[in-house]
Scaffold this motif. Structure first.
Motif, PDB file in Angstrom:
ATOM      1  N   ALA A 205     -17.044   7.672   0.563  1.00 31.82           N
ATOM      2  CA  ALA A 205     -16.716   6.443   1.288  1.00 31.82           C
ATOM      3  C   ALA A 205     -15.483   5.785   0.669  1.00 31.82           C
ATOM      4  CB  ALA A 205     -17.911   5.480   1.260  1.00 31.82           C
ATOM      5  N   CYS A 206     -15.424   5.775  -0.648  1.00 35.65           N
ATOM      6  CA  CYS A 206     -14.301   5.139  -1.334  1.00 35.65           C
ATOM      7  C   CYS A 206     -12.996   5.898  -1.063  1.00 35.65           C
ATOM      8  CB  CYS A 206     -14.559   5.060  -2.827  1.00 35.65           C
ATOM      9  SG  CYS A 206     -15.717   3.751  -3.245  1.00 35.65           S
ATOM     10  N   GLU A 207     -13.078   7.222  -1.043  1.00 34.93           N
ATOM     11  CA  GLU A 207     -11.874   8.018  -0.752  1.00 34.93           C
ATOM     12  C   GLU A 207     -11.354   7.701   0.639  1.00 34.93           C
ATOM     13  OE1 GLU A 207     -13.019  12.066  -1.483  1.00 34.93           O
ATOM     14  OE2 GLU A 207     -12.790  11.833  -3.673  1.00 34.93           O
ATOM     15  N   LEU A 208     -12.294   7.650   1.573  1.00 38.69           N
ATOM     16  CA  LEU A 208     -11.938   7.377   2.961  1.00 38.69           C
ATOM     17  C   LEU A 208     -11.296   5.996   3.115  1.00 38.69           C
ATOM     18  CD1 LEU A 208     -12.728   9.380   5.296  1.00 38.69           C
ATOM     19  CD2 LEU A 208     -14.424   7.686   5.966  1.00 38.69           C
ATOM     20  N   LEU A 209     -11.826   5.038   2.373  1.00 41.86           N
ATOM     21  CA  LEU A 209     -11.381   3.651   2.536  1.00 41.86           C
ATOM     22  C   LEU A 209     -10.253   3.283   1.573  1.00 41.86           C
ATOM     23  CD1 LEU A 209     -14.977   2.141   2.762  1.00 41.86           C
ATOM     24  CD2 LEU A 209     -13.395   2.442   4.677  1.00 41.86           C
ATOM     25  N   GLY A 210      -9.924   4.201   0.666  1.00 39.96           N
ATOM     26  CA  GLY A 210      -8.875   3.901  -0.305  1.00 39.96           C
ATOM     27  C   GLY A 210      -9.268   2.821  -1.297  1.00 39.96           C
ATOM     28  N   ILE A 211     -10.528   2.822  -1.702  1.00 37.43           N
ATOM     29  CA  ILE A 211     -11.030   1.815  -2.649  1.00 37.43           C
ATOM     30  C   ILE A 211     -11.406   2.514  -3.960  1.00 37.43           C
ATOM     31  CG2 ILE A 211     -12.799   0.066  -3.079  1.00 37.43           C
ATOM     32  CD1 ILE A 211     -13.226  -0.193  -0.130  1.00 37.43           C
ATOM     33  N   GLU A 212     -11.175   1.864  -5.066  1.00 31.06           N
ATOM     34  CA  GLU A 212     -11.589   2.368  -6.385  1.00 31.06           C
ATOM     35  C   GLU A 212     -13.077   2.048  -6.575  1.00 31.06           C
ATOM     36  OE1 GLU A 212     -12.366   3.724  -9.589  1.00 31.06           O
ATOM     37  OE2 GLU A 212     -10.168   3.750  -9.594  1.00 31.06           O
ATOM     38  N   PRO A 213     -13.941   3.071  -6.705  1.00 26.55           N
ATOM     39  CA  PRO A 213     -15.385   2.787  -6.803  1.00 26.55           C
ATOM     40  C   PRO A 213     -15.757   1.912  -8.007  1.00 26.55           C
ATOM     41  CG  PRO A 213     -14.936   5.147  -7.100  1.00 26.55           C
ATOM     42  CD  PRO A 213     -13.647   4.524  -6.697  1.00 26.55           C
ATOM     43  N   LEU A 214     -14.957   1.969  -9.060  1.00 26.07           N
ATOM     44  CA  LEU A 214     -15.293   1.173 -10.249  1.00 26.07           C
ATOM     45  C   LEU A 214     -14.965  -0.307 -10.079  1.00 26.07           C
ATOM     46  CD1 LEU A 214     -14.196   3.664 -13.046  1.00 26.07           C
ATOM     47  CD2 LEU A 214     -16.342   3.533 -11.755  1.00 26.07           C
ATOM     48  N   ASN A 215     -14.296  -0.640  -8.970  1.00 27.20           N
ATOM     49  CA  ASN A 215     -13.994  -2.050  -8.698  1.00 27.20           C
ATOM     50  C   ASN A 215     -15.044  -2.708  -7.803  1.00 27.20           C
ATOM     51  OD1 ASN A 215     -11.653  -1.564 -10.052  1.00 27.20           O
ATOM     52  ND2 ASN A 215     -10.281  -1.797  -8.300  1.00 27.20           N
ATOM     53  N   ILE A 216     -16.058  -1.949  -7.434  1.00 28.99           N
ATOM     54  CA  ILE A 216     -16.993  -2.421  -6.417  1.00 28.99           C
ATOM     55  C   ILE A 216     -18.224  -3.051  -7.060  1.00 28.99           C
ATOM     56  CG2 ILE A 216     -18.531  -1.654  -4.574  1.00 28.99           C
ATOM     57  CD1 ILE A 216     -16.380   0.363  -3.858  1.00 28.99           C
ATOM     58  N   GLY A 217     -18.644  -4.196  -6.516  1.00 35.17           N
ATOM     59  CA  GLY A 217     -19.744  -4.957  -7.091  1.00 35.17           C
ATOM     60  C   GLY A 217     -21.099  -4.302  -6.930  1.00 35.17           C
ATOM     61  N   ASN A 218     -21.924  -4.462  -7.938  1.00 36.24           N
ATOM     62  CA  ASN A 218     -23.306  -3.995  -7.958  1.00 36.24           C
ATOM     63  C   ASN A 218     -24.204  -5.229  -8.073  1.00 36.24           C
ATOM     64  OD1 ASN A 218     -22.582  -0.976  -8.680  1.00 36.24           O
ATOM     65  ND2 ASN A 218     -21.408  -2.268 -10.055  1.00 36.24           N
ATOM     66  N   GLU A 219     -25.454  -5.109  -7.621  1.00 31.63           N
ATOM     67  CA  GLU A 219     -26.365  -6.261  -7.732  1.00 31.63           C
ATOM     68  C   GLU A 219     -27.669  -5.911  -8.442  1.00 31.63           C
ATOM     69  OE1 GLU A 219     -26.010  -9.493  -7.119  1.00 31.63           O
ATOM     70  OE2 GLU A 219     -23.924  -9.259  -6.508  1.00 31.63           O
ATOM     71  N   GLY A 220     -27.757  -4.687  -8.966  1.00 34.98           N
ATOM     72  CA  GLY A 220     -28.995  -4.324  -9.643  1.00 34.98           C
ATOM     73  C   GLY A 220     -28.723  -3.348 -10.770  1.00 34.98           C
ATOM     74  N   LYS A 221     -27.570  -3.524 -11.411  1.00 33.63           N
ATOM     75  CA  LYS A 221     -27.196  -2.622 -12.490  1.00 33.63           C
ATOM     76  C   LYS A 221     -26.746  -3.439 -13.690  1.00 33.63           C
ATOM     77  CE  LYS A 221     -28.307   0.837 -10.154  1.00 33.63           C
ATOM     78  NZ  LYS A 221     -27.510   1.289  -9.022  1.00 33.63           N
ATOM     79  N   CYS A 222     -26.740  -2.766 -14.827  1.00 33.40           N
ATOM     80  CA  CYS A 222     -26.447  -3.463 -16.067  1.00 33.40           C
ATOM     81  C   CYS A 222     -25.632  -2.533 -16.967  1.00 33.40           C
ATOM     82  CB  CYS A 222     -27.790  -3.802 -16.707  1.00 33.40           C
ATOM     83  SG  CYS A 222     -27.683  -4.603 -18.280  1.00 33.40           S
ATOM     84  N   VAL A 223     -24.634  -3.088 -17.628  1.00 31.24           N
ATOM     85  CA  VAL A 223     -23.890  -2.336 -18.635  1.00 31.24           C
ATOM     86  C   VAL A 223     -24.381  -2.830 -19.994  1.00 31.24           C
ATOM     87  CG1 VAL A 223     -21.603  -1.559 -19.357  1.00 31.24           C
ATOM     88  CG2 VAL A 223     -21.930  -2.430 -17.046  1.00 31.24           C
ATOM     89  N   ILE A 224     -24.600  -1.907 -20.892  1.00 33.95           N
ATOM     90  CA  ILE A 224     -25.236  -2.234 -22.169  1.00 33.95           C
ATOM     91  C   ILE A 224     -24.380  -1.706 -23.304  1.00 33.95           C
ATOM     92  CG2 ILE A 224     -27.313  -1.831 -23.592  1.00 33.95           C
ATOM     93  CD1 ILE A 224     -28.812  -1.324 -20.861  1.00 33.95           C
TER      94      ILE A 224
END
Lengths: 334, 334
Positions: free
Chosen positions: A255-274
């Motif tokens: 989806a990101c390739e198709l839309l030209g979006i960087e997946p790492l810039n996309i918001g998450n609502e149930g994930k955590c970086v530790i």
């Protein structure tokens, strides 16, 4: 947006001496050992695959309290409704808030409801605040971390990461933003991506009970790229991330390739970086993976001596700087 | 509105066992000795004689914490803006929030900003939450009250009033609602009525330091009539109020006559109703009057044995039941 907020909003607020103050721009503030957070929610549409505005509103504040290392003890809900909005819609959203709060085990203790005229507001806005207290298991976590090296803040603050620390993400990145975008715009990708929106307090408690976690953050607006850059900047170290270790669903990548979006810039609502001291990384990962919310968790890299930046090792062996996103690629996703 | 809220909102939230829970519908909740409140603000227009949405947003939550007897220690602000809204308007509102917080001595510790498209939101919504802690002076206040008779709740809860208690209002009633209405509708009354919006925490602290206060409430939506009826119902006693003792400005009375509105149904944003054990009433009144916010305070009646209702003794010697307002006579005033 960050510039607008500092220039036109926070600059007008008096400076105050609290343990984790407004200036720290952390996930929550800490005042007199009470952890406190608020978020406004304007997600469009109100219902989407995997969730709705009510589930986001409760999960978001529960997570903001939890990533400080605190235990959420109460939620407050302020609802503004468009006059004449279908009562069934209100019921569905409020039931979702109630169900999510029950799942998280955090009561909704107080609330307020206002109405604006038709034409003055599109459907509804839900602002939720939450409070948390310092649990015994955070003291334990910090004791473990401090047995290996000194940790600056006694909360899991953005500035706590140091060279050597291991970076874990609790699962797939980008699901929420892509779920919203593809549903909203009707792209009709083959596989329906569901939002990851969920409260993380139980998963986080499991990790803290192992010990050694020094920082946590939920990569919402601006996604993983934003979270890692904030950490690198506030912690004054470099973060070396292996691109191939970042959990990304095929559907999100295409989806990101198709839309030209960087997946790492996309918001998450149930994930955590530790961020965890290296000695405890494998054990913390195991504990996180033992929970339903963290079953796809992975180690994605580590901190090193260097300027406050994020270096991505690409799959073909190259390196590039991962910049923070300059704008929001998908607006109104929360 | 109350019926809509219980049917479509609070009914979906899980029941939880907290000291002052959601069901109590008090000004704030109490969870693990943290007092917690939230309010959404949609006042129209944003700026009016005597205040603006920012001053209301900060004063409202500071007052909701304070009337429980607690000391407010932090404010959280969630702002939702219409895309393209003039930055000067944002600046004015945020400066007013900052100034009001500084005056009250309560820091704005955390916040969030969202944007909705033009046509999706009229200008802005500001939701504010606040937290408070139990201060020594509340323990002192309750000790004094308990030295005369047993007080049920250790907070200044709506259900604490008992026969014999004296009812004080901290100043003129109806100023805020009439200020808004006359400014908004351009009635052009001779004298400009200014809103009373102000934080009351310092005035309330003075009263509590005297001691003997058992209940407090800020008569916002539904005005004094609503507050007194809530108290009478929750405390299961009758409140006998002398109409001629209620402070009302001539301008408010004449505006109400012209508009056919009951002044006691009109919302205030910087006033407080206080219930105090009779032995301490005069001393508390004196302390309240010694503050700028309470200089026009007055004793307006007392509680007696009887059903949970409010009886108004009129100036010509008659009596009538003061009913709670059935609707909001002036919408979007806060």
């Amino acid at each position: 947006m960050q510039e607008f907020i500092s220039k036109h909003i926070t600059s007008h607020f008096p400076k105050m001496d609290t343990e984790v103050p407004l200036d720290a721009l952390d996930d929550s503030a800490v005042v007199d050992d009470v952890v406190f957070t608020i978020d406004g929610h304007t997600v469009n549409p109100l219902f989407f695959p995997g969730g709705d505005i009510g589930k986001i509103a409760v999960s978001g504040t529960v997570n903001d309290i939890s990533v400080m290392g605190a235990k959420p003890i109460g939620i407050a809900s302020s609802v503004v409704l468009e006059e004449g909005l279908d009562a069934d819609i209100v019921d569905r959203v409020m039931k979702s808030m109630g169900d999510t709060a029950a799942y998280a085990g955090v009561p909704i203790v107080t609330g307020d409801t206002k109405v604006m005229g038709a034409g003055e507001l599109d459907k509804m806005v839900v602002s939720t605040a939450a409070i948390g207290k310092r649990p015994d298991y955070l003291d334990h976590d910090m004791e473990v971390a401090n047995s290996y090296r000194k940790v600056d803040s006694r909360w899991c603050s953005d500035s706590n990461t140091r060279p050597g620390d291991v970076i874990i993400v609790s699962g797939y990145m980008g699901d929420h933003g892509i779920a919203l975008l593809s549903f909203r715009e009707g792209y009709g990708f083959d596989s329906v991506i569901e939002s990851d929106v969920q409260p993380l307090n139980k998963m986080i408690e499991k990790g803290l009970r192992v010990g050694g976690i020094v920082a946590m953050k939920d990569p919402t607006r601006g996604g993983l790229a934003n979270t890692l850059n904030e950490w690198a900047g506030k912690s004054k170290c470099q973060l070396d991330i292996d691109e191939e270790c970042i959990p990304l669903r095929d559907g999100v990548v295409s989806a990101c390739e198709l839309l030209g979006i960087e997946p790492l810039n996309i918001g998450n609502e149930g994930k955590c970086v530790i961020s965890v001291v290296p000695e405890m990384a494998e054990e913390v990962l195991k504990a996180i993976r033992s929970t339903p919310e963290g079953k796809d968790a992975a180690i994605i890299g580590k901190a090193s001596e260097g300027p406050g930046r994020v270096v991505l090792r690409t799959e073909i062996g190259g390196r590039r700087i991962l910049e923070p996103p300059s704008g929001d690629p998908v607006p109104r996703i929360c």
